[in-house]
Design an enzyme around this catalytic site. Structure first.
Site, PDB file in Angstrom:
ATOM      1  N   GLY A 187       0.833  -1.195   0.000  1.00 27.48           N
ATOM      2  CA  GLY A 187       0.000   0.000   0.000  1.00 27.48           C
ATOM      3  C   GLY A 187       0.863   1.238   0.000  1.00 27.48           C
ATOM      4  O   GLY A 187       2.078   1.151   0.165  1.00 27.48           O
ATOM      5  N   HIS A 226      -1.276   1.187   8.975  1.00 26.62           N
ATOM      6  CA  HIS A 226       0.030   1.795   8.702  1.00 26.62           C
ATOM      7  C   HIS A 226      -0.109   2.966   7.718  1.00 26.62           C
ATOM      8  O   HIS A 226       0.400   4.061   7.966  1.00 26.62           O
ATOM      9  CB  HIS A 226       0.949   0.697   8.141  1.00 26.62           C
ATOM     10  N   GLU A 227      -0.835   2.737   6.630  1.00 30.41           N
ATOM     11  CA  GLU A 227      -0.968   3.780   5.607  1.00 30.41           C
ATOM     12  C   GLU A 227      -1.805   4.954   6.110  1.00 30.41           C
ATOM     13  O   GLU A 227      -1.490   6.111   5.799  1.00 30.41           O
ATOM     14  CB  GLU A 227      -1.564   3.211   4.310  1.00 30.41           C
ATOM     15  N   HIS A 230       0.393   7.180   7.958  1.00 31.14           N
ATOM     16  CA  HIS A 230       1.112   8.117   7.072  1.00 31.14           C
ATOM     17  C   HIS A 230       0.192   9.268   6.656  1.00 31.14           C
ATOM     18  O   HIS A 230       0.595  10.423   6.644  1.00 31.14           O
ATOM     19  CB  HIS A 230       1.578   7.422   5.790  1.00 31.14           C
ATOM     20  N   ASP A 246      12.057   9.982  13.436  1.00 29.64           N
ATOM     21  CA  ASP A 246      10.653   9.973  12.989  1.00 29.64           C
ATOM     22  C   ASP A 246       9.893  11.196  13.496  1.00 29.64           C
ATOM     23  O   ASP A 246       8.674  11.270  13.336  1.00 29.64           O
ATOM     24  CB  ASP A 246       9.957   8.673  13.410  1.00 29.64           C
ATOM     25  N   ASP A 287       1.655  -8.215   9.922  1.00 29.58           N
ATOM     26  CA  ASP A 287       0.476  -7.642  10.590  1.00 29.58           C
ATOM     27  C   ASP A 287       0.376  -8.102  12.046  1.00 29.58           C
ATOM     28  O   ASP A 287      -0.004  -7.324  12.922  1.00 29.58           O
ATOM     29  CB  ASP A 287      -0.801  -8.036   9.832  1.00 29.58           C
TER      30      ASP A 287
HETATM   31  N1  ARG Z   1       4.095   0.743   2.599  1.00 33.23           N
HETATM   32  C1  ARG Z   1       4.450  -0.539   3.152  1.00 33.23           C
HETATM   33  C2  ARG Z   1       4.756  -1.501   2.023  1.00 33.23           C
HETATM   34  O1  ARG Z   1       4.098  -1.453   0.993  1.00 33.23           O
HETATM   35  C3  ARG Z   1       3.332  -1.091   3.997  1.00 33.23           C
HETATM   36  C4  ARG Z   1       3.791  -1.894   5.134  1.00 33.23           C
HETATM   37  C5  ARG Z   1       2.604  -2.399   5.898  1.00 33.23           C
HETATM   38  N2  ARG Z   1       2.964  -3.461   6.781  1.00 33.23           N
HETATM   39  C6  ARG Z   1       2.136  -4.428   7.141  1.00 33.23           C
HETATM   40  N3  ARG Z   1       2.491  -5.318   8.020  1.00 33.23           N
HETATM   41  N4  ARG Z   1       0.949  -4.514   6.648  1.00 33.23           N
HETATM   42  O2  ARG Z   1       5.624  -2.315   2.133  1.00 33.23           O
HETATM   43 ZN    ZN Z   2       5.011   3.062   5.226  1.00 28.43          ZN
HETATM   44 CA    CA Z   3      11.504   8.783  17.798  1.00 23.96          CA
END
Ligand code: ARG
Ligand code: ZN
Ligand code: CA
Length: 316
Positions: A187, A226-227, A230, A246, A287
């Site tokens: 994503g 996670h997204e 962001h 961060d 996850d």
């Molecule tokens: N932007 C990251 C990717 O595409 C997403 C990571 C999400 N991690 C997860 N465990 N779902 O790699």
């Molecule tokens: Zn990310």
């Molecule tokens: Ca920190």
């Protein structure tokens, strides 16, 4: 508008502090001076002294009613309407309404410390783990069939002109796109400050929501969490550099991204050799390995919704 505000203010005056009018029938207590609420007396004195106070109070009442009526406040918290744009070539990519709802449910759990693994946060981080307190509600699902086998990361899925779907009301609704991204990308999100025309979050259809059509080990909806982190201005916990920053003070310095489900404790070799917070949603673990935001991350996210902030139009 003015009339509503004035009558609301009149109601405020009428309904405040009425206990001083409740006469006790008990002779034992009738001699005791009945308690009155001094706030009202003080207010009335101030209103006499300053006629402009009534105007300001009316404005406050109108503001309050307006915010409540806007529907963004749910149990006193921000609620974000979510539009889901589904672009599909195969039947599997045309994820079901139920599958979509599982992603909304995961967001609500993860952003409200209601995820079942929240209790797994190690004692070391118990003082900084946070209930972000932002909720999400499915607003609408838009579907479009396509012949594209993968969409990449150049925002083509966000543009009708390139075969995708333009975002719907991006200043007041979070747009998600579910489609085949390709290249091993789960994503990607647009940070606050970007163009409204491309604002939102893309989640590969295979990793959208809970197990069902979602594939392990990314089948718990945490790509979405996670997204959306962001989208709410959070950086990766390792600061996208070796021992990077961060810009959140209560997350430890990490060497780099962590994958899988790291054994605890995993020590950083950065200054101070802190235990890394591998269970943070902004790391890269499976996850099942991510289940917390911190207070610092919560404050960073909340700030964007305040007046003057980049997502104030979503705010309360
Ligand atoms: N932007 C990251 C990717 O595409 C997403 C990571 C999400 N991690 C997860 N465990 N779902 O790699
Ligand atoms: Zn990310
Ligand atoms: Ca920190």
């Amino acid at each position: 508008m003015k009339k509503i505000a004035l009558s609301a203010f009149a109601a405020l005056l009428l309904f405040s502090c009425q206990n001083d009018q409740t006469e006790s029938k008990n002779p034992e207590t009738s001699a005791i001076t009945l308690r009155t609420c001094a706030s009202q007396d003080v207010l009335e004195a101030q209103l006499k002294a300053d006629p402009t106070l009534a105007i300001r109070m009316n404005e406050i009442e109108a503001f309050t009613q307006n915010k409540i009526l806007s529907g963004k406040l749910v149990n006193g918290k921000i609620q974000i309407p979510v539009v889901v744009n589904v672009l599909y070539r195969t039947a599997a990519e045309n994820i079901s309404d139920a599958q979509i709802q599982t992603q909304i449910d995961v967001l609500n759990k993860d952003f409200n410390a209601a995820n079942s693994d929240y209790g797994n946060v190690p004692a070391l981080f118990a003082g900084v783990k946070a209930n972000v307190g932002i909720s999400f509600v499915l607003d609408q699902i838009i579907r479009k069939s396509t012949t594209k086998t993968s969409w990449g990361t150049n925002d083509a899925m966000k543009k009708t002109a390139s075969g995708g779907l333009n975002p719907t009301s991006p200043t007041t609704k979070l747009n998600l796109w579910a489609c085949k991204i390709g290249g091993g990308i789960l994503g990607y999100a647009q940070f606050p400050g970007g163009s409204t025309a491309t604002d939102g979050v893309v989640i590969d259809s295979q990793y959208f929501g809970l197990s069902g059509s979602a594939a392990a080990p990314y089948n718990l909806g945490r790509t979405g969490t996670h997204e959306v982190g962001h989208w709410m201005n959070l950086r990766h916990i390792w600061g996208d550099a070796n021992c990077g920053n961060d810009t959140v003070s209560d997350t430890p310095v990490h060497n780099t991204a962590n994958y899988g489900v790291p054994a605890y404790p995993h020590y950083s070799t950065c200054t101070g050799t802190p235990v890394e917070m591998t269970m943070n949603y902004m790391d890269y673990t499976d996850d099942a390995g991510m289940y917390m935001f911190t207070v610092g991350q919560k404050n960073k996210m909340a700030a964007i919704f305040l007046t003057g902030g980049p997502r104030a139009s979503f705010g309360i």
